[in-house]
Design a protein around this motif. Structure first.
Motif, PDB file in Angstrom:
ATOM      1  N   VAL A  52      -2.905  -2.907  -5.277  1.00 31.67           N
ATOM      2  CA  VAL A  52      -3.212  -2.875  -6.870  1.00 31.67           C
ATOM      3  C   VAL A  52      -2.648  -1.432  -7.097  1.00 31.67           C
ATOM      4  O   VAL A  52      -3.253  -0.480  -6.508  1.00 31.67           O
ATOM      5  N   VAL A  53      -1.464  -1.267  -7.662  1.00 34.81           N
ATOM      6  CA  VAL A  53      -0.681  -0.060  -7.738  1.00 34.81           C
ATOM      7  C   VAL A  53      -0.418   0.333  -9.040  1.00 34.81           C
ATOM      8  O   VAL A  53      -0.417  -0.268 -10.089  1.00 34.81           O
ATOM      9  N   PRO A  81     -18.475 -12.361  -5.880  1.00 36.48           N
ATOM     10  CA  PRO A  81     -19.529 -12.878  -4.852  1.00 36.48           C
ATOM     11  C   PRO A  81     -18.808 -12.671  -3.378  1.00 36.48           C
ATOM     12  O   PRO A  81     -19.569 -13.363  -2.474  1.00 36.48           O
ATOM     13  N   VAL A  82     -17.457 -12.451  -3.173  1.00 35.37           N
ATOM     14  CA  VAL A  82     -16.947 -12.549  -2.062  1.00 35.37           C
ATOM     15  C   VAL A  82     -16.247 -11.203  -1.573  1.00 35.37           C
ATOM     16  O   VAL A  82     -15.814 -10.340  -2.284  1.00 35.37           O
ATOM     17  N   ASP A  83     -16.433 -10.871  -0.365  1.00 39.40           N
ATOM     18  CA  ASP A  83     -16.098  -9.615  -0.088  1.00 39.40           C
ATOM     19  C   ASP A  83     -14.417  -9.735   0.291  1.00 39.40           C
ATOM     20  O   ASP A  83     -13.904 -10.443   1.159  1.00 39.40           O
ATOM     21  N   PHE A  84     -13.470  -8.956  -0.614  1.00 36.68           N
ATOM     22  CA  PHE A  84     -12.077  -9.311  -0.604  1.00 36.68           C
ATOM     23  C   PHE A  84     -11.544  -7.872   0.054  1.00 36.68           C
ATOM     24  O   PHE A  84     -10.306  -7.687  -0.187  1.00 36.68           O
ATOM     25  N   GLU A  85     -12.242  -7.505   0.880  1.00 34.44           N
ATOM     26  CA  GLU A  85     -11.549  -6.306   1.612  1.00 34.44           C
ATOM     27  C   GLU A  85     -11.021  -5.314   0.824  1.00 34.44           C
ATOM     28  O   GLU A  85      -9.886  -4.710   1.283  1.00 34.44           O
ATOM     29  N   PHE A  86     -11.625  -5.065  -0.131  1.00 33.93           N
ATOM     30  CA  PHE A  86     -11.023  -3.864  -1.208  1.00 33.93           C
ATOM     31  C   PHE A  86     -11.037  -2.544  -0.583  1.00 33.93           C
ATOM     32  O   PHE A  86     -12.000  -2.013  -0.105  1.00 33.93           O
ATOM     33  N   THR A  87      -9.771  -1.920  -0.277  1.00 32.38           N
ATOM     34  CA  THR A  87      -9.669  -0.702   0.220  1.00 32.38           C
ATOM     35  C   THR A  87      -9.062   0.373  -0.537  1.00 32.38           C
ATOM     36  O   THR A  87      -7.794   0.580  -0.673  1.00 32.38           O
ATOM     37  N   PRO A  88      -9.850   1.173  -1.569  1.00 36.89           N
ATOM     38  CA  PRO A  88      -9.479   2.276  -2.338  1.00 36.89           C
ATOM     39  C   PRO A  88      -9.182   3.427  -1.600  1.00 36.89           C
ATOM     40  O   PRO A  88      -9.444   4.500  -2.148  1.00 36.89           O
ATOM     41  N   GLU A  89      -7.973   3.393  -0.509  1.00 36.38           N
ATOM     42  CA  GLU A  89      -7.619   4.569   0.132  1.00 36.38           C
ATOM     43  C   GLU A  89      -6.544   5.275  -0.357  1.00 36.38           C
ATOM     44  O   GLU A  89      -6.116   6.231  -0.029  1.00 36.38           O
ATOM     45  N   GLY A  90      -5.794   4.827  -1.573  1.00 33.89           N
ATOM     46  CA  GLY A  90      -4.625   5.375  -2.000  1.00 33.89           C
ATOM     47  C   GLY A  90      -3.468   4.810  -1.470  1.00 33.89           C
ATOM     48  O   GLY A  90      -3.550   4.472  -0.377  1.00 33.89           O
ATOM     49  N   ILE A  91      -2.323   4.895  -2.157  1.00 34.84           N
ATOM     50  CA  ILE A  91      -1.229   4.580  -1.795  1.00 34.84           C
ATOM     51  C   ILE A  91      -0.012   5.722  -1.998  1.00 34.84           C
ATOM     52  O   ILE A  91      -0.268   6.426  -2.900  1.00 34.84           O
ATOM     53  N   GLY A  92       0.653   6.085  -0.749  1.00 38.72           N
ATOM     54  CA  GLY A  92       1.670   7.181  -0.982  1.00 38.72           C
ATOM     55  C   GLY A  92       3.221   6.830  -1.228  1.00 38.72           C
ATOM     56  O   GLY A  92       3.222   5.851  -0.508  1.00 38.72           O
ATOM     57  N   LEU A  93       3.849   7.277  -1.804  1.00 43.75           N
ATOM     58  CA  LEU A  93       5.132   6.974  -2.151  1.00 43.75           C
ATOM     59  C   LEU A  93       5.954   7.979  -1.405  1.00 43.75           C
ATOM     60  O   LEU A  93       5.911   9.388  -1.571  1.00 43.75           O
ATOM     61  N   CYS A 140       5.562  13.370   0.041  1.00 42.54           N
ATOM     62  CA  CYS A 140       4.934  11.785  -0.442  1.00 42.54           C
ATOM     63  C   CYS A 140       4.021  12.202  -1.629  1.00 42.54           C
ATOM     64  O   CYS A 140       3.238  13.302  -1.579  1.00 42.54           O
ATOM     65  N   LEU A 141       4.076  11.147  -2.606  1.00 45.46           N
ATOM     66  CA  LEU A 141       3.606  11.475  -3.877  1.00 45.46           C
ATOM     67  C   LEU A 141       2.415  10.425  -3.595  1.00 45.46           C
ATOM     68  O   LEU A 141       2.548   9.286  -3.587  1.00 45.46           O
ATOM     69  N   ASN A 142       0.936  10.729  -3.676  1.00 43.64           N
ATOM     70  CA  ASN A 142      -0.095  10.007  -3.378  1.00 43.64           C
ATOM     71  C   ASN A 142      -0.518   9.550  -4.618  1.00 43.64           C
ATOM     72  O   ASN A 142      -1.053  10.419  -5.442  1.00 43.64           O
ATOM     73  N   PHE A 143      -0.826   8.200  -4.709  1.00 42.93           N
ATOM     74  CA  PHE A 143      -1.756   7.784  -5.926  1.00 42.93           C
ATOM     75  C   PHE A 143      -2.927   7.401  -5.272  1.00 42.93           C
ATOM     76  O   PHE A 143      -3.234   6.390  -4.702  1.00 42.93           O
ATOM     77  N   ASN A 144      -4.056   8.270  -5.527  1.00 50.66           N
ATOM     78  CA  ASN A 144      -5.091   8.100  -4.777  1.00 50.66           C
ATOM     79  C   ASN A 144      -6.082   7.103  -5.274  1.00 50.66           C
ATOM     80  O   ASN A 144      -7.136   6.787  -4.427  1.00 50.66           O
ATOM     81  N   ASN A 145      -5.974   6.520  -6.346  1.00 53.32           N
ATOM     82  CA  ASN A 145      -6.789   5.451  -6.816  1.00 53.32           C
ATOM     83  C   ASN A 145      -6.029   4.220  -6.585  1.00 53.32           C
ATOM     84  O   ASN A 145      -6.540   2.997  -6.709  1.00 53.32           O
ATOM     85  N   ASP A 146      -4.841   4.207  -6.039  1.00 56.76           N
ATOM     86  CA  ASP A 146      -4.232   2.724  -5.574  1.00 56.76           C
ATOM     87  C   ASP A 146      -5.051   2.191  -4.436  1.00 56.76           C
ATOM     88  O   ASP A 146      -5.673   2.778  -3.768  1.00 56.76           O
ATOM     89  N   CYS A 147      -5.014   0.924  -4.265  1.00 52.81           N
ATOM     90  CA  CYS A 147      -5.977   0.215  -3.278  1.00 52.81           C
ATOM     91  C   CYS A 147      -5.009  -1.092  -2.973  1.00 52.81           C
ATOM     92  O   CYS A 147      -4.215  -1.399  -3.168  1.00 52.81           O
ATOM     93  N   THR A 148      -5.597  -1.445  -1.605  1.00 55.22           N
ATOM     94  CA  THR A 148      -5.067  -2.730  -1.149  1.00 55.22           C
ATOM     95  C   THR A 148      -6.321  -3.624  -0.967  1.00 55.22           C
ATOM     96  O   THR A 148      -7.380  -3.234  -0.912  1.00 55.22           O
ATOM     97  N   LEU A 149      -5.964  -4.990  -0.869  1.00 58.71           N
ATOM     98  CA  LEU A 149      -7.155  -5.782  -0.733  1.00 58.71           C
ATOM     99  C   LEU A 149      -6.634  -7.169  -0.023  1.00 58.71           C
ATOM    100  O   LEU A 149      -5.290  -7.333   0.104  1.00 58.71           O
ATOM    101  N   ASN A 150      -7.501  -8.242   0.287  1.00 57.72           N
ATOM    102  CA  ASN A 150      -6.993  -9.286   0.758  1.00 57.72           C
ATOM    103  C   ASN A 150      -6.799 -10.470  -0.406  1.00 57.72           C
ATOM    104  O   ASN A 150      -7.925 -10.859  -0.560  1.00 57.72           O
ATOM    105  N   PRO A 151      -5.388 -10.676  -0.860  1.00 60.46           N
ATOM    106  CA  PRO A 151      -5.360 -11.466  -1.863  1.00 60.46           C
ATOM    107  C   PRO A 151      -5.964 -12.974  -1.721  1.00 60.46           C
ATOM    108  O   PRO A 151      -6.483 -13.514  -2.842  1.00 60.46           O
TER     109      PRO A 151
END
Lengths: 401, 461
Positions: A52-53, A81-93, A140-151
């Motif tokens: 999610v970028v 209602p489901v854990d979709f492995e939301f990981t708001p750890e940021g993404i680095g460019l 590295c430019l970090n977008f600290n609110n970007d996140c990954t998840l299990n689609p």
């Protein structure tokens, strides 16, 4: 399934966008049915990385649109209602060349002005944070609110939530015909029977054009293939997800220097994500190859080679499998979120690599469009009218349920 | 890298060796790659070097002249080669840490069959293995399992293992036979097939008689599970009359029949068919091994499990038809040379319905107990997967997406069939409508650095 089904709205497609549209429609009190020919996350949504970028748009309207779309995930995390492995750890460019560094620095200032949580790491800072990073990476430019998840889990959760709000979910159901009466949508014919409805939302990714064609609506979406490599479980290789700046260039089809002919030919750019399962996903490629989703060793090789350029220790990791998918690409790389000239027919598709990022905002806008409201954020530039292929679409606000 | 072979054969078992013998004999350049260090496959494993060659009966001894003939036939043999991707004109393999790709006008997949994985509680414990795996250890290294042994399962290989244990004085606590008692009645309808292969049939009867005579046999055993105990392993089972029993063992050998190893044919995106009697998927190929992809053929048990004799004949037929296709044999000559092999296959086919019924898998065995680990790589139990399936997953790929079975190092080789059986049962779907997991390259875990070092095959795209 009885042939006498009916619904206020029918969503065609059970990927991230389709299930999100159903989720918001159901939350807004609309009696909605989702039709999916396979199971949830059957097409492109199960063959992507699940980012999610906000990193891949220059400052401007669309950038803010992406940011608004991202904020919705922080809400969804609480109500799904489901854990979709939301990981708001940021993404680095990641930047590996001086020319790109200048553009990235401008990008940094612009995004900061727009209120993004961004940080810029220099060479030393980056090495301090990621000890396995390659020598040639300079910033590295970090977008600290970007996140990954299990689609896959996301789609499942969205469908489940819609169901809890009264939606009907029909997996393993193939649409055979779209029906109209007096010029407006009147139903959907499937291999399991007919569903009477006045509103149909096409959110079927790369398969949307063939559905539009059933009613003579031209939807310019082309499949754009991508490869992802999955390694065995590893620990300590990296701390979060990264993308190389060149990824933005391949998206816009810009020829790059300092890459091999294979990388150029296959649009290979580095993307990496540690998955919650412990494996590492390494991408990416980008090329037009029809609907082919059989991974090719030549592309796999180029993706692996690009990966070892940024993280040399990837060389010693074992590759478990590779998969490929097709992104729904529109001609101008913006999604289509729109009514059409046929009353009751809507399109929410063509997100290319942003289907996960923008699924929730697409769902929210689409619910507003279907209910005849003006969208909460300007989406007029995502109208299908911009291509000029079809008669003018029914204006937003006049599409009453 | 520019060389284009006439034929590349993947797998040097009975089928692959026989294909190579035919194509090499008729002057076609032939490359054979195999994962093992010696030709022979599973059935003739290490036949060229094994100290056991004279001690395991004439079935195994028959492998020695075949291996010798193959090694002298003029085909190039590449041992220790792990094939990780395949296309109709190309094979990618890893050998001693380096990856190569080789090109060919015809590719033959002859990678054989595997034991049907039937998950039950405790089957992942040390000391529990397939009876086929134990057989391979015996042939290749002269290793016998540590007694006392419990044999459990259904199929001719259980009887063969029981006979071997007796001949090599390995103590056996019991042989638990899980086949249904009614199978024999159904099989007798096809008894006329016995006349086609009386020797083979009598060999089977002889093994069964020896097993019954020398070992404690439990017919109709069910609800089998294995646990650890102070003495090693403990096998729990129910008898036909429903009484629960326990047995101590150091080694448990399981076997529920043999199924084609379809990962490579699925990787090649070939059309498959479902065999309802033996309950397995197999590649759809004609008697010349031609699959749904031109240029890509299969030979032997990978297509239909019929054993070594049939596999050799099938391999020979595939070789002959390749010779015809590549212009080395006229249609008439191919048909003339094919005659003896066609006769062998006809005889094997005649007996097959009897064997299929007699050794038909027991439905209850195919539905794993909730405590059984189904996906060994990701350690997922049948109980957990069952919940995911009932929540709304309708195919192996659907379950894989939601819960990760099949995403480990074996890519679903072990759990694929069991997961499909669970879905079919839970949703009342027929197996025919449940496509298997999609197989993806690489077929075996591959070091990324090795992939990068491989010459780029991009000019072939």
């Amino acid at each position: 399934m009885s042939s006498k089904r009916s619904a206020e709205a029918v969503v065609i497609g059970g990927g991230a966008v389709g299930t999100a549209v159903a989720c918001y429609l159901a939350m807004d009190g609309v009696d909605v049915t989702v039709v999916e020919r396979g199971e949830f996350a059957w097409g492109t949504s199960r063959r992507c990385e699940g980012h999610v970028v906000t990193y891949d748009t220059p400052p401007g309207d669309f950038s803010l649109f992406c940011k608004t779309g991202q904020d919705l995930f922080y809400e969804a995390q609480d109500f799904l209602p489901v854990d979709f492995e939301f990981t708001p750890e940021g993404i680095g460019l990641l930047v590996d060349n001086e020319d790109h560094l200048e553009i990235v620095k401008q990008n940094f200032e612009g995004k900061k002005a727009e209120g993004y949580d961004v940080t810029l790491w220099d060479r030393d800072e980056l090495r301090h944070r990621e000890r396995n990073i390659g020598d040639n990476v300079i910033a590295c430019l970090n977008f600290n609110n970007d996140c990954t998840l299990n689609p896959m889990r996301l789609c499942f959760g969205l469908a489940k939530h819609a169901e809890e709000n009264g939606a009907t979910i029909l997996p393993r159901t193939q649409v055979t015909k779209l029906l109209t009466e007096n010029g407006r949508v009147s139903g959907v014919e499937t291999d399991q029977g007919i569903i009477a409805t006045k509103n149909v939302i096409l959110s079927s990714g790369v398969w949307t054009p063939s559905l539009g064609a059933m009613l003579g609506v031209q939807i310019p979406i082309r499949p754009r293939q991508g490869h992802i490599l999955v390694t065995e479980r590893v620990s300590g290789l990296l701390s979060k997800a990264y993308v190389e700046y060149g990824y933005l260039l391949t998206k816009h089809g810009v020829t790059r220097e300092n890459v091999t002919p294979d990388m150029d030919k296959f649009g290979v750019a580095f993307v990496i994500e540690p998955s919650s399962a412990g494996t590492v996903l390494v991408g990416s490629s980008r090329r037009f190859a029809g609907m082919d989703i059989r991974p090719h060793p030549a592309v796999m090789r180029a993706v692996a080679e690009r990966g070892t350029h940024f993280f040399p220790s990837l060389s010693d990791m074992r590759l478990l499998r590779c998969y490929a998918g097709v992104r729904p690409a529109s001609p101008d790389e913006l999604p289509i979120i729109s009514s059409t000239h046929i009353p009751g027919l809507f399109v929410g598709a063509g997100h290319e690599g942003l289907g996960i990022s923008l699924c929730l905002i697409t769902g929210k806008i689409m619910s507003e469009l279907v209910r005849g409201e003006t969208p909460f954020i300007d989406a007029s530039y995502m109208s299908i009218d911009r291509f000029g292929f079809n008669p003018p679409a029914v204006p937003a606000g006049e599409t009453t349920l | 890298m520019d060389k284009v072979w006439d034929v590349i054969i993947v797998g040097a078992g009975p089928a692959g060796m026989c294909t190579a013998i035919q194509t090499a004999k008729h002057g076609l350049s032939t490359l054979v790659v195999d994962r093992q260090t010696e030709p022979g496959g599973q059935i003739f494993r290490s036949a060229g070097s094994s100290s056991m060659i004279g001690k395991l009966g004439k079935d195994y001894a028959a492998g020695l002249p075949l291996v010798k003939q193959f090694l002298n036939c003029g085909a190039q043999f590449e041992p220790g080669a792990n094939v990780w991707d395949i296309a109709p004109d190309r094979v990618y393999y890893s050998q001693q840490g380096h990856s190569h790709f080789v090109r060919a006008r015809q590719v033959v997949l002859a990678t054989g069959a595997m034991e049907r994985p039937v998950p039950l509680p405790g089957w992942t414990l040390p000391g529990v293995m397939g009876s086929g795996a134990s057989d391979v250890l015996l042939k290749s290294a002269g290793l016998l399992p540590e007694g006392p042994v419990v044999l459990c399962g259904n199929g001719p290989l259980v009887l063969q293992a029981a006979v071997h244990m007796h001949e090599f004085n390995v103590p056996v606590s019991a042989v638990l036979l899980t086949g249904r008692m009614g199978n024999i009645m159904h099989a007798m309808k096809h008894a006329s097939g016995i006349l086609a292969r009386p020797g083979y049939f009598l060999h089977g009867v002889n093994m069964a008689a020896k097993t019954m005579l020398h070992q404690k046999c439990v017919l109709g055993a069910h609800d089998v599970s294995i646990s650890e105990s102070e003495k090693g392993l403990q096998v729990h089972y129910a008898t036909r009359s429903g009484k629960h029993r326990k047995l101590d063992a150091s080694t448990v050998l399981l076997h529920e029949g043999v199924i084609p190893e379809t990962r490579i044919t699925r990787l090649a995106r070939l059309r498959h068919a479902w065999d309802q009697k033996q309950r397995y998927w197999h590649v759809d190929a004609d008697k010349w091994g031609q699959t749904s992809a031109p240029g890509l053929r299969t030979a032997g048990d990978i297509a239909t499990v019929r054993g070594a004799a049939a596999a050799q004949a099938e391999g020979s037929l595939v070789g002959l038809d390749i010779c015809r296709e590549l212009g080395q044999l006229s249609l008439a000559d191919r048909d003339r040379e094919a005659l003896p092999f066609l006769r062998i296959i006809k005889r094997c086919q005649a007996l097959q319905p009897f064997l299929d019924e007699y050794f038909a898998p027991t439905p209850a065995m195919l539905q794993p107990h909730p405590d059984a680990i189904v996906c060994r790589c990701e350690e997922l139990t049948a109980g957990h997967l069952g919940e995911v399936i009932r929540e709304g997953s309708y195919s192996p790929n659907g379950v894989k997406a939601q819960a990760r079975p099949g995403m480990g190092t074996c890519q679903g080789r072990i759990c694929g069939q069991a997961v499909a059986e669970m879905i079919a049962d839970a949703h009342g779907l027929s197996m025919e409508n449940l496509p298997q997991y999609t197989a993806q390259p690489p077929l075996f875990p591959l070091r990324l650095g090795e992939l990068v070092e491989m010459p780029s095959p991009s000019e072939l795209m």
